[in-house]
Design a protein around this motif. Structure first.
Motif, short mmCIF file in Angstrom:
data_model
loop_
_atom_site.label_atom_id
_atom_site.label_comp_id
_atom_site.label_asym_id
_atom_site.label_seq_id
_atom_site.Cartn_x
_atom_site.Cartn_y
_atom_site.Cartn_z
N LEU A 121 0.83 -1.21 0.00
CA LEU A 121 0.00 0.00 0.00
C LEU A 121 0.87 1.26 0.00
O LEU A 121 0.55 2.24 -0.67
CB LEU A 121 -0.93 -0.03 1.22
N LEU A 141 -9.38 3.84 0.50
CA LEU A 141 -9.39 2.43 0.07
C LEU A 141 -10.84 2.06 -0.22
O LEU A 141 -11.66 1.95 0.71
CB LEU A 141 -8.82 1.52 1.16
N ASP A 144 -13.13 -0.42 1.78
CA ASP A 144 -13.71 -0.03 3.06
C ASP A 144 -14.85 0.94 2.75
O ASP A 144 -14.62 2.12 2.45
CB ASP A 144 -12.68 0.67 3.96
N TYR A 182 -5.38 -5.53 10.83
CA TYR A 182 -5.38 -4.07 10.63
C TYR A 182 -4.06 -3.41 11.03
O TYR A 182 -3.29 -3.98 11.81
CB TYR A 182 -6.47 -3.44 11.52
N GLY A 183 -3.90 -2.17 10.57
CA GLY A 183 -2.94 -1.27 11.19
C GLY A 183 -3.56 -0.87 12.53
O GLY A 183 -4.77 -0.68 12.61
N GLU A 203 1.60 -2.28 11.86
CA GLU A 203 0.83 -3.00 10.85
C GLU A 203 0.58 -4.44 11.30
O GLU A 203 1.52 -5.19 11.58
CB GLU A 203 1.59 -2.97 9.50
N LYS A 204 -0.67 -4.79 11.38
CA LYS A 204 -1.12 -6.16 11.63
C LYS A 204 -0.34 -6.88 12.73
O LYS A 204 0.32 -7.90 12.48
CB LYS A 204 -1.10 -6.96 10.33
N VAL A 216 -7.09 0.83 12.20
CA VAL A 216 -7.14 1.84 11.14
C VAL A 216 -7.96 1.29 9.99
O VAL A 216 -7.74 0.16 9.56
CB VAL A 216 -5.71 2.17 10.67
N VAL A 217 -8.93 2.06 9.51
CA VAL A 217 -9.66 1.64 8.31
C VAL A 217 -9.34 2.61 7.17
O VAL A 217 -8.71 3.65 7.39
CB VAL A 217 -11.17 1.48 8.55
N GLY A 218 -9.77 2.26 5.97
CA GLY A 218 -9.22 2.87 4.76
C GLY A 218 -9.48 4.32 4.42
O GLY A 218 -9.87 4.64 3.28
N TYR A 220 -7.31 8.03 5.01
CA TYR A 220 -6.12 8.66 5.57
C TYR A 220 -6.05 10.10 5.05
O TYR A 220 -6.42 10.36 3.92
CB TYR A 220 -4.85 7.97 5.06
N GLN A 242 5.03 -0.76 3.55
CA GLN A 242 3.79 -0.54 4.31
C GLN A 242 3.56 0.96 4.54
O GLN A 242 4.45 1.65 5.05
CB GLN A 242 3.85 -1.27 5.66
N THR A 244 1.62 2.08 6.78
CA THR A 244 1.64 2.20 8.24
C THR A 244 3.04 2.55 8.76
O THR A 244 3.19 3.43 9.62
CB THR A 244 1.18 0.85 8.86
N ARG A 265 -19.00 1.27 8.93
CA ARG A 265 -18.02 0.77 7.97
C ARG A 265 -18.33 -0.69 7.62
O ARG A 265 -18.63 -1.51 8.48
CB ARG A 265 -16.63 0.89 8.58
C1 G1P Z 1 -4.68 -2.07 4.71
C2 G1P Z 1 -3.67 -1.41 5.63
C3 G1P Z 1 -4.06 -1.61 7.08
C4 G1P Z 1 -5.48 -1.10 7.31
C5 G1P Z 1 -6.46 -1.79 6.33
C6 G1P Z 1 -7.83 -1.18 6.44
O1 G1P Z 1 -4.58 -3.47 4.88
O2 G1P Z 1 -2.39 -1.93 5.36
O3 G1P Z 1 -3.19 -0.91 7.93
O4 G1P Z 1 -5.87 -1.35 8.64
O5 G1P Z 1 -6.01 -1.63 4.98
O6 G1P Z 1 -8.75 -1.85 5.64
P1 G1P Z 1 -5.25 -4.54 3.86
O7 G1P Z 1 -6.67 -4.70 4.30
O8 G1P Z 1 -5.14 -3.95 2.50
O9 G1P Z 1 -4.46 -5.79 4.04
#
Ligand code: G1P
Length: 303
Positions: A121, A141, A144, A182-183, A203-204, A216-218, A220, A242, A244, A265
């Motif tokens: 990302l 994103l 989301d 998630y982040g 991150e995760k 964190v959701v998509g 920023y 990343q 994050t 969401r």
């Molecule tokens: C991405 C980000 C993550 C965030 C998430 C939200 O992860 O890397 O930090 O919490 O989106 O949907 P992904 O879902 O693309 O793996």
């Protein structure tokens, strides 16, 4: 509040849409149709995201796409021929809707850049660097989906423009067993209205190592210095660059705020989330509500 964060309000003019992902969780549906064009009823996820950016006053939308996903460009741009064909059949309503949904070439700017290799990302956001307008940038994103009285990005921008922190991320509390998807923020305990300041972000993380349950959701809003941090960012989790990690690197300098958005969401990157969103939207329409009610009382048909 983080005293090192700049209290200068800067306008958010650009939104970046990372849409290069191959949508493996939705194969085979996504073999020929980008996951961002999968619909909730009749509206593609990408359209929700574009509408949210418009509602927030974004001037330029940058789509970071993949060469195999040319359908996204076709979707985003106005299709004069299709609209003419619809109008010649008297279908003015749908032609008007298509006209409104597509990018207006006079009033709006849509830029496309390619991310041919899935390097993460953070890398996707960095791919947009040559196209962004000056100032902070938003990242949306599309999988989301966030719906509410007020668009999520609009409410974030309103808070951001008070100068609360240089980086702002949408956050929601999740359960311990979900946190590793998630982040995750490490809040510093300071909360003002919908803003929760944080001293870290990972991150995760493993469930038992997560600094909090604030995921964190998509959505920023990122200080423009994110691009310098991304350029210098080493690969992190999964060997990917990343976002994050680059955000975390800038916290000392610009501050980080987790924004507790008011909408609902849906994780439309998963089949369960897509189903939930579809049911929620169906429940809003009389014609579909009765189907839901009927269905609830029907025995499941065997496969
Ligand atoms: C991405 C980000 C993550 C965030 C998430 C939200 O992860 O890397 O930090 O919490 O989106 O949907 P992904 O879902 O693309 O793996």
């Amino acid at each position: 509040m983080n005293t090192s964060s700049p209290k200068v309000s800067q306008k958010v003019r650009t939104a970046i849409f990372p849409v290069a992902g191959l949508g493996t969780r939705f194969l085979p549906a996504t073999k020929a149709t980008p996951k961002e064009l999968l619909p909730v009823l009749d509206k593609p996820l990408l359209q929700f995201a574009m509408d949210e950016a418009r509602d927030a006053g974004i001037e330029r939308m940058i789509f970071v796409s993949h060469p195999s996903k040319s359908a996204i460009e076709r979707y985003v741009h106005h299709d004069e021929e299709l609209c003419d064909a619809l109008r010649s059949k008297g279908k003015h309503g749908i032609a008007d809707r298509l006209g409104k949904d597509a990018i207006d070439p006079v009033a709006e700017q849509a830029h496309f850049v390619m991310q041919p290799t899935p390097l993460g990302l953070g890398h996707a956001v960095l791919c947009a660097v040559d196209e962004v307008l000056p100032g902070p940038v938003a990242v949306i994103l599309p999988d989301d989906l966030i719906v509410g009285q007020k668009g999520c990005l609009r409410e974030m921008i309103e808070a951001y423009e008070t100068g609360v922190a240089g980086h702002m991320v949408a956050t929601m509390e999740v359960s311990r067993d979900e946190v590793s998807a998630y982040g995750v923020l490490d809040p510093d305990g300071d909360v003002e209205g919908q803003c929760m300041t944080a001293r870290g972000m990972v991150e995760k993380p493993e469930a038992d190592a997560a600094p909090s349950l604030q995921a964190v959701v998509g959505r920023y809003i990122l200080d423009a210095s994110i691009f310098d941090d991304l350029r210098q960012q080493d690969p992190g989790l999964g060997g990917e660059i990343q976002l994050t990690d680059a955000i975390a690197k800038g916290i000392e300098r610009v501050g980080l705020c987790g924004f507790r958005f008011s909408g609902q969401r849906f994780d439309c990157g998963s089949k369960a989330g897509m189903l939930r969103a579809t049911l929620a939207f169906a429940g809003r329409h009389d014609e579909f509500r009765s189907i839901l009610e009927d269905h609830a009382s029907l025995p499941l048909a065997a496969e």
